[in-house]
Scaffold this active site. Structure first.
Site, PDB file in Angstrom:
ATOM      1  N   GLU A  41      -5.631   2.414   7.509  1.00  0.00           N
ATOM      2  CA  GLU A  41      -6.535   1.581   6.714  1.00  0.00           C
ATOM      3  C   GLU A  41      -5.780   0.393   6.104  1.00  0.00           C
ATOM      4  OE1 GLU A  41      -9.449   2.213   2.805  1.00  0.00           O
ATOM      5  OE2 GLU A  41      -7.611   3.384   3.010  1.00  0.00           O
ATOM      6  N   LYS A 111     -16.581   0.782   5.394  1.00  0.00           N
ATOM      7  CA  LYS A 111     -16.335   1.950   4.539  1.00  0.00           C
ATOM      8  C   LYS A 111     -17.421   2.095   3.481  1.00  0.00           C
ATOM      9  CE  LYS A 111     -12.594   3.737   1.565  1.00  0.00           C
ATOM     10  NZ  LYS A 111     -11.270   3.377   0.989  1.00  0.00           N
ATOM     11  N   CYS A 146     -10.585   6.814   4.976  1.00  0.00           N
ATOM     12  CA  CYS A 146      -9.845   7.245   3.788  1.00  0.00           C
ATOM     13  C   CYS A 146     -10.688   8.045   2.788  1.00  0.00           C
ATOM     14  CB  CYS A 146      -9.191   6.036   3.133  1.00  0.00           C
ATOM     15  SG  CYS A 146      -7.848   6.472   1.995  1.00  0.00           S
TER      16      CYS A 146
END
Length: 250
Positions: A41, A111, A146
């Site tokens: 990421e 995300k 993440c």
């Protein structure tokens, strides 16, 4: 069997962003006998360097994605190029990009779960609101990034959309790396799916990254796991294992 490579890059802030991009592309281009590779990421700036993300945000047709498309084409592999700070329509997103072996963009994912509060990731990024499931050499594959790892309902929705494997780019910090080790296995066990999760190494913005990039099979067994420094982790994956396990233990 599908051979995958997890490129656990060192994202220390002692390296200039342009130098890291060139180095990452070179690593990808040097991969051999691999069908699929994954990067971390926000590796170009470091996941905790929010000012760096602001300063280096660019559109999806900008030079960073173009360079990684070239690298995927040169290597002849499917590349999850990790995520980058995407500038789009006046907003910034933490956007993952998957590239095919011809250099075309297969899919993107913004995300959904941004880490931190008023002074964290939401202060510079806008959350995405869409699921992404796409065909890869692993079969139907869902994308996550993440902090998404802490939200099992996202993965259940991906499974309900057909996913048999998850690809995840991450910048998970060392102080909470035991959570990472547990949760990557938990997502595999509860969803009976492959988890291929690439984390960062190094230190940036005062935060040490945890490494431990990992491949977990649909039964929850760790097939391969990296240490804490930069390395390329390889693993062989049987794409049929998720379907077989779901049928035998529904």
């Amino acid at each position: 069997m599908v051979r995958v490579a997890l490129v656990q890059l060192d994202s220390s802030d002692t390296e200039a962003v342009d130098d890291r991009i060139a180095r990452a592309a070179s690593v990808v281009e040097g991969l051999r006998d691999v069908e699929l590779a994954v990067l971390p990421e926000l590796w170009h700036v470091g996941a905790f360097d929010l000012e760096g993300a602001k300063a280096n945000a660019q559109p999806i047709d900008g030079p960073l994605v173009l360079r990684m498309r070239e690298a995927a084409r040169t290597a002849g592999i499917t590349l999850h190029m990790g995520s980058f700070a995407e500038a789009h329509a006046g907003n910034r997103y933490n956007t993952s990009v998957v590239i095919d072996a011809d250099g075309g963009i297969l899919a993107t994912y913004r995300k959904q779960h941004l880490f931190g509060w008023e002074d964290g990731e939401p202060s510079v990024m806008t959350a995405g609101d869409s699921l992404t499931v796409l065909p890869t050499p692993l079969g139907a594959t869902g994308l996550a990034t993440c902090y998404d790892l802490r939200f099992p309902e996202l993965y259940r929705r991906l499974v309900d959309s057909g996913a048999e494997a998850f690809l995840m780019a991450s910048g998970w910090p060392a102080p909470r790396i035991e959570h990472w080790d547990v949760l990557t296995r938990a997502r595999a066990i509860e969803d009976q799916a492959w988890v291929v999760a690439c984390n960062s190494a190094g230190t940036h913005a005062g935060m040490e990254m945890g490494g431990h990039s990992v491949v977990v099979d649909p039964r929850g067994a760790v097939v391969a796991q990296a240490g804490t420094s930069e390395e390329v982790l390889y693993a062989d994956i049987d794409p049929s294992a998720a379907r077989d396990w779901r049928m035998s233990f529904p």
